[in-house]
Enzyme design. Structure first.
Site, PDB file in Angstrom:
ATOM      1  N   GLY A  10       0.629  -1.025   0.381  1.00 21.14           N
ATOM      2  CA  GLY A  10       0.381  -0.415  -0.491  1.00 21.14           C
ATOM      3  C   GLY A  10       0.789   0.934  -0.274  1.00 21.14           C
ATOM      4  O   GLY A  10       2.033   1.222  -0.406  1.00 21.14           O
ATOM      5  N   VAL A  12       1.304   3.627   2.208  1.00 25.48           N
ATOM      6  CA  VAL A  12       2.298   3.348   2.706  1.00 25.48           C
ATOM      7  C   VAL A  12       3.045   2.365   4.001  1.00 25.48           C
ATOM      8  O   VAL A  12       4.410   2.171   4.486  1.00 25.48           O
ATOM      9  CB  VAL A  12       1.399   3.619   4.837  1.00 25.48           C
ATOM     10  CG1 VAL A  12       2.215   3.703   6.162  1.00 25.48           C
ATOM     11  CG2 VAL A  12       0.616   4.907   4.337  1.00 25.48           C
ATOM     12  N   ASP A  30       2.019  -9.442   2.262  1.00 26.99           N
ATOM     13  CA  ASP A  30       1.116  -8.549   1.860  1.00 26.99           C
ATOM     14  C   ASP A  30       0.056  -9.721   1.231  1.00 26.99           C
ATOM     15  O   ASP A  30       0.132 -10.973   1.650  1.00 26.99           O
ATOM     16  CB  ASP A  30       1.008  -7.992   0.082  1.00 26.99           C
ATOM     17  CG  ASP A  30       1.301  -8.839  -1.054  1.00 26.99           C
ATOM     18  OD1 ASP A  30       1.535  -9.983  -0.778  1.00 26.99           O
ATOM     19  OD2 ASP A  30       2.233  -8.462  -1.721  1.00 26.99           O
ATOM     20  N   ASP A  40      -2.764 -12.545   4.081  1.00 25.41           N
ATOM     21  CA  ASP A  40      -4.710 -11.882   3.904  1.00 25.41           C
ATOM     22  C   ASP A  40      -5.419 -11.726   5.600  1.00 25.41           C
ATOM     23  O   ASP A  40      -5.398 -12.435   6.350  1.00 25.41           O
ATOM     24  CB  ASP A  40      -5.067 -13.046   3.327  1.00 25.41           C
ATOM     25  CG  ASP A  40      -6.311 -12.901   2.966  1.00 25.41           C
ATOM     26  OD1 ASP A  40      -7.039 -11.434   3.299  1.00 25.41           O
ATOM     27  OD2 ASP A  40      -7.046 -13.517   1.807  1.00 25.41           O
ATOM     28  N   ALA A  64      -5.270  -2.146   5.382  1.00 26.86           N
ATOM     29  CA  ALA A  64      -6.807  -1.639   5.684  1.00 26.86           C
ATOM     30  C   ALA A  64      -7.372  -2.117   4.572  1.00 26.86           C
ATOM     31  O   ALA A  64      -6.926  -1.710   3.226  1.00 26.86           O
ATOM     32  CB  ALA A  64      -6.465  -0.616   6.097  1.00 26.86           C
ATOM     33  N   ASP A 106      -9.046   9.800  10.473  1.00 28.91           N
ATOM     34  CA  ASP A 106     -10.096  11.820  10.922  1.00 28.91           C
ATOM     35  C   ASP A 106     -10.761  11.608  10.443  1.00 28.91           C
ATOM     36  O   ASP A 106     -11.888  11.681  10.991  1.00 28.91           O
ATOM     37  CB  ASP A 106      -9.171  12.398  10.099  1.00 28.91           C
ATOM     38  CG  ASP A 106      -8.987  12.487   8.554  1.00 28.91           C
ATOM     39  OD1 ASP A 106      -8.889  11.738   7.750  1.00 28.91           O
ATOM     40  OD2 ASP A 106     -10.204  12.809   7.821  1.00 28.91           O
ATOM     41  N   TYR A 129     -16.447   3.159   6.698  1.00 27.33           N
ATOM     42  CA  TYR A 129     -15.154   2.560   6.629  1.00 27.33           C
ATOM     43  C   TYR A 129     -14.826   3.588   8.073  1.00 27.33           C
ATOM     44  O   TYR A 129     -13.988   3.264   8.763  1.00 27.33           O
ATOM     45  CB  TYR A 129     -14.513   3.775   5.408  1.00 27.33           C
ATOM     46  CG  TYR A 129     -12.969   3.779   5.799  1.00 27.33           C
ATOM     47  CD1 TYR A 129     -12.344   2.530   5.234  1.00 27.33           C
ATOM     48  CD2 TYR A 129     -12.321   5.299   5.896  1.00 27.33           C
ATOM     49  CE1 TYR A 129     -10.486   3.407   6.184  1.00 27.33           C
ATOM     50  CE2 TYR A 129     -11.382   5.332   6.102  1.00 27.33           C
ATOM     51  CZ  TYR A 129     -10.385   4.427   5.920  1.00 27.33           C
ATOM     52  OH  TYR A 129      -9.016   4.344   5.800  1.00 27.33           O
ATOM     53  N   LYS A 133     -13.252   1.342  11.387  1.00 26.12           N
ATOM     54  CA  LYS A 133     -11.237   1.787  11.671  1.00 26.12           C
ATOM     55  C   LYS A 133     -11.457   1.832  13.347  1.00 26.12           C
ATOM     56  O   LYS A 133     -11.021   1.709  14.007  1.00 26.12           O
ATOM     57  CB  LYS A 133     -10.892   2.448  10.947  1.00 26.12           C
ATOM     58  CG  LYS A 133     -10.658   2.854   9.549  1.00 26.12           C
ATOM     59  CD  LYS A 133      -9.505   2.009   9.330  1.00 26.12           C
ATOM     60  CE  LYS A 133      -7.938   2.938   9.263  1.00 26.12           C
ATOM     61  NZ  LYS A 133      -6.900   1.263   9.380  1.00 26.12           N
TER      62      LYS A 133
END
Ligand code: NDP
Length: 298
Positions: A10, A12, A30, A40, A64, A106, A129, A133
């Site tokens: 990803g 990051v 990954d 996974d 994520a 955020d 989402y 999170k």
């Protein structure tokens, strides 16, 4: 130090592969991991077995379900990847005495007001989402493992697609460009997120009391509209020919750009706790964006 990194490809995760490498033995996975290891996040038993086998000192989760609009119709999948998998990571971290380092968003906030959000402020996610999170954060905290959760915002990386690249492409192709001007936040580089985490991991080895929740983003604030204008102005100065100049970009309210998931208007994050705890100073968002624009060879 043995570090297990999940989500290595990803935005990051890619930068973490670079930033974590000097800290010790890095095992980066990954979703298609080989050698009997599982990366996974939908395979909860496989994840647990992998941690039991590797016994890492630190688990860093950069994986994520980040497709904010798609999550609205993939509630079960988003919840598994963003909440149940982090819970498994946390329980296994607790069992083997590892630190768990995790990213959040955020989007756990409702976006009201104009003040930067503190870690102690009430949450109120507007969509699936953000809710998934937030659940992930809560399950990690409840597990009792040593952890650092970093809520960030508006992430971009030089690798792959990002907002700046999209704006540049559209400004070359189209005759006009409408960009939202009533969502405020700080564009934050994946490289900064990775470098801060590497620093925090080293710091935590001698300061176990830093376990907790932090806000982590670049300094300053902007709207998507001003961000787009900044990118286009930089490109114009570098000699890129655009059909839409920075001054011709139209500011529009979010209400004129409907999406399946609602997005917060106020994504400002206070960096005070992060900076005080780890002795860091966050660079201004423009610094990272200019660097990324140079890297993608504008
Ligand atoms: P990306 O979407 O770039 O990367 C997410 C990674 O997760 C991808 O490599 C993806 O793999 C992987 N992934 C998805 N599903 C699975 C799965 N079932 N098993 C294993 N891996 C999986 O996200 P970022 O790097 O931008 O995000 C990093 C963190 O920052 C996340 O926790 C995110 O919630 C948070 N964050 C991101 C923001 C942003 O603007 N992007 C803003 C705020 C917080 P694949 O490519 O194969 O699908």
């Amino acid at each position: 130090m043995k570090i297990l990194l999940l989500g290595k490809n990803g935005q990051v995760g890619w930068e973490l592969q670079r930033a974590l490498a000097p800290l010790g033995e890095l095992i980066a996975l990954d979703r298609n991991a080989a050698d009997g290891l599982c990366g996974d996040l939908t395979n909860l038993a496989g994840l647990a077995a992998t941690i039991q086998q590797l016994k890492p000192d630190v688990i860093v989760n950069a994986a994520a379900h980040t497709a904010v609009d798609k999550a609205e119709s993939e509630l079960g999948l988003a919840n598994t990847i963003n909440a149940l998998a982090p819970e498994v990571l946390a329980k296994e971290a607790k069992a083997c005495g590892a630190w768990l380092v995790h990213y959040s968003t955020d989007y756990v906030f409702d976006g009201s007001g104009e003040q930067p959000w503190q870690e102690t402020d009430a949450t109120g996610p507007l969509g699936v989402y953000g809710a998934s999170k937030l659940r992930g954060e809560q399950l990690i905290a409840q597990s009792g493992c040593q952890h650092m959760i970093f809520r960030t915002s508006w992430v971009y990386g030089a690798k792959g697609n990002n907002f700046a690249k999209t704006m540049l492409r559209l400004a070359k192709e189209r005759d006009s460009l409408n960009v939202i001007n009533d969502q405020i936040g700080a564009p934050t580089g994946a490289d900064l997120l990775a470098d801060v985490i590497a620093h925090a991991i080293r710091f935590a080895q001698h300061n176990p009391q830093v376990s907790g929740l932090y806000h982590l983003a670049a300094a300053g604030e902007t709207s998507w509209f001003e961000y787009a204008r900044f990118v286009l102005a930089f490109a114009e100065q570098a000699g890129v020919v655009l059909k839409v100049s920075p001054d011709a970009v139209n500011p529009i309210p979010t209400s004129q750009f409907p999406t399946p998931a609602k997005r917060p208007h106020n994504s400002r994050l206070s960096m005070a706790k992060l900076e005080n705890t780890f002795g860091l100073t966050m660079p201004h968002w423009q610094m990272g964006v200019v660097r990324m624009l140079n890297e993608i060879a504008i």
